[in-house]
Design an enzyme around this catalytic site. Structure first.
Site, PDB file in Angstrom:
ATOM      1  N   TYR A 243       0.775  -1.232   0.000  1.00  0.00           N
ATOM      2  CA  TYR A 243       0.000   0.000   0.000  1.00  0.00           C
ATOM      3  C   TYR A 243       0.812   1.290   0.000  1.00  0.00           C
ATOM      4  O   TYR A 243       0.265   2.353  -0.271  1.00  0.00           O
ATOM      5  CB  TYR A 243      -0.983  -0.027   1.171  1.00  0.00           C
ATOM      6  CG  TYR A 243      -2.019  -1.110   0.980  1.00  0.00           C
ATOM      7  CD1 TYR A 243      -3.074  -0.924   0.100  1.00  0.00           C
ATOM      8  CD2 TYR A 243      -1.890  -2.341   1.621  1.00  0.00           C
ATOM      9  CE1 TYR A 243      -4.013  -1.935  -0.118  1.00  0.00           C
ATOM     10  CE2 TYR A 243      -2.821  -3.359   1.413  1.00  0.00           C
ATOM     11  CZ  TYR A 243      -3.870  -3.145   0.537  1.00  0.00           C
ATOM     12  OH  TYR A 243      -4.785  -4.140   0.307  1.00  0.00           O
TER      13      TYR A 243
ATOM     14  N   PHE B 181     -11.033  -3.477  10.228  1.00  0.00           N
ATOM     15  CA  PHE B 181     -12.134  -3.276   9.282  1.00  0.00           C
ATOM     16  C   PHE B 181     -11.694  -3.662   7.893  1.00  0.00           C
ATOM     17  O   PHE B 181     -10.544  -3.884   7.635  1.00  0.00           O
ATOM     18  CB  PHE B 181     -12.630  -1.823   9.306  1.00  0.00           C
ATOM     19  CG  PHE B 181     -11.579  -0.784   9.037  1.00  0.00           C
ATOM     20  CD1 PHE B 181     -11.302  -0.377   7.735  1.00  0.00           C
ATOM     21  CD2 PHE B 181     -10.860  -0.202  10.066  1.00  0.00           C
ATOM     22  CE1 PHE B 181     -10.341   0.588   7.467  1.00  0.00           C
ATOM     23  CE2 PHE B 181      -9.889   0.769   9.815  1.00  0.00           C
ATOM     24  CZ  PHE B 181      -9.632   1.159   8.531  1.00  0.00           C
TER      25      PHE B 181
END
EC number: 2.3.1.-
Length: 418
Positions: free
Chosen positions: A128, A418
């Site tokens: 990322y 999440f």
């Protein structure tokens, strides 16, 4: 073999949701098939336009979902965030740029909406950074050797006049959201929780298809009766030779808005008869837990890793949303290869507020937007990043100036996955 140009990346429709979920399960190495009731539970998360899929013909081969979130900046301000989740690429379609295309679509839409940052929990570290995300918080898990901890074995209740009560899932759904809101107003790095989050964690909605086993829930009430802490935990049933207990209490999550609540809940967990080990769950690396024990060495670190990653989408809004303990100024040359929010910015900040505006002044510090994301919540050090060659000083001592402005006295913490 399909060529990259034949693969369509687009928002999925509700009709495509089952195939998208099959690809999601495949990517996460879970059984591909999704039971009907589980699929219906997952549909509750479906928001048109926010779930992307890559399709090779009619088959979904990559997944991506984002949703609205708020993340707490230093000082307590809620900041609009684009939360990224459910990212997979099927093994047959790797290295074709599918994640890059999905990420570009999502971040462009987030920028258009006015989101200030994007967030995610990274399953793999090396992916990322190239999309502008930087690791902004750290997670630590401890295992407490209860007999070694040195706590009073006669402990039965908090010494401050408060009390511990066991409650059920319905009580958690009533009391938990307000308690969590109180916590996230003061905890940098904390993120918002939806009503669905509480339903998942109390068994109302079955998300993963596993049989629901209710955990134990306990709340701490201060002397005036106000709920200031809550914990969800599970215990096993293990015994050794000669009838010696070997039981473990594993924390799912623990919320506390005062040090008294935190102390009381940890002492309660360590006082449960037969429990020899308490596993802490995901905590801040400077959590009070070890220091609450007469022998802090009884708390052994079992996991420590990056947790919440942040991608800045609006430099000026991100830097003015947070507070600053010291006073100073710095010119930051932010490199953003995607073109979403780069440029040269002058930050002037102090305890009474901050301003951040484009400038033509010479840069003091040059850094990628990913490094700015790592620094934003106050956990990373610009001095350390300079030593690693990940930021560059254009003016001697600039990294120390930036650290004096951005770093915080307590470390940020995101309690959630999440």
């Amino acid at each position: 073999m399909s060529r990259r140009t034949e693969i369509d990346v687009r928002p999925i429709t509700e009709a495509e949701f089952p195939d998208w979920n099959r690809a999601l399960n495949t990517g996460f190495l879970r059984p591909p098939a999704v039971a009907a009731e589980q699929l219906e539970a997952r549909r509750k998360e479906f928001v048109p336009g926010r779930s992307l899929g890559a399709f090779d013909g009619e088959r979904c081969v990559a997944t991506f979902r984002s949703f609205d979130q708020e993340v707490t900046a230093v000082g307590g301000a809620p900041v609009r965030a684009d939360a990224v989740s459910n990212v997979t690429v099927t093994a047959t379609h790797r290295r074709r740029g599918l994640l890059t295309r999905m990420m570009a679509q999502d971040l462009a839409a987030a920028k258009e909406r006015g989101d200030v940052v994007a967030t995610l929990i990274a399953a793999e570290y090396r992916i990322y950074g190239r999309y502008g995300f930087g690791p902004a918080t750290t997670m630590t898990e401890w295992a407490v050797d209860v007999p070694r901890a040195g706590l009073d074995p006669r402990w039965a209740a908090p010494e401050d006049g408060g009390r511990i009560d066991l409650v059920d899932g319905e009580d958690v759904r009533k009391l938990g959201p307000e308690l969590h809101e109180r916590l996230r107003r003061v905890q940098p790095g904390a993120v918002s929780r939806s009503e669905l989050w509480w339903q998942y964690r109390t068994g109302v909605v079955d998300w993963n298809g596993s049989p629901w086993t209710e955990p134990c829930y306990a709340v701490y009430r201060a002397a005036d009766g106000e709920v200031e802490g809550m914990v969800s935990y599970r215990t096993d049933d293990r015994w050794g030779e000669a009838k010696q207990p070997l039981n473990t209490a594993t924390v799912d999550w623990l919320l506390a808005v005062t040090p008294a609540a935190e102390r009381a809940l940890w002492h309660y967990l360590c006082s449960i008869d037969w429990v020899q080990t308490v596993k802490s769950g995901w905590r801040s690396p400077d959590d009070l837990l070890p220091g609450l024990l007469p022998d802090p060495r009884a708390a052994r670190v079992t996991t420590q890793a990056d947790w919440l990653w942040v991608r800045i989408l609006d430099v000026a809004q991100a830097l003015t949303a947070r507070t600053y303990e010291g006073r100073g100024a710095a010119v930051l040359d932010v490199v953003d290869r995607s073109g979403l929010t780069g440029g040269r910015w002058r930050l002037e900040a102090g305890p009474d507020g901050a301003s951040c505006a484009p400038t033509t002044e010479s840069a003091h510090l040059v850094l990628d937007v990913a490094e700015l994301g790592a620094l934003w919540l106050g956990d990373a050090s610009a001095v350390r990043l300079a030593a690693l060659g990940r930021v560059r000083e254009e003016r001697a001592g600039a990294a120390r100036v930036v650290d004096a402005l951005l770093r915080t006295s307590r470390r940020p913490w995101c309690p959630d996955m999440f």
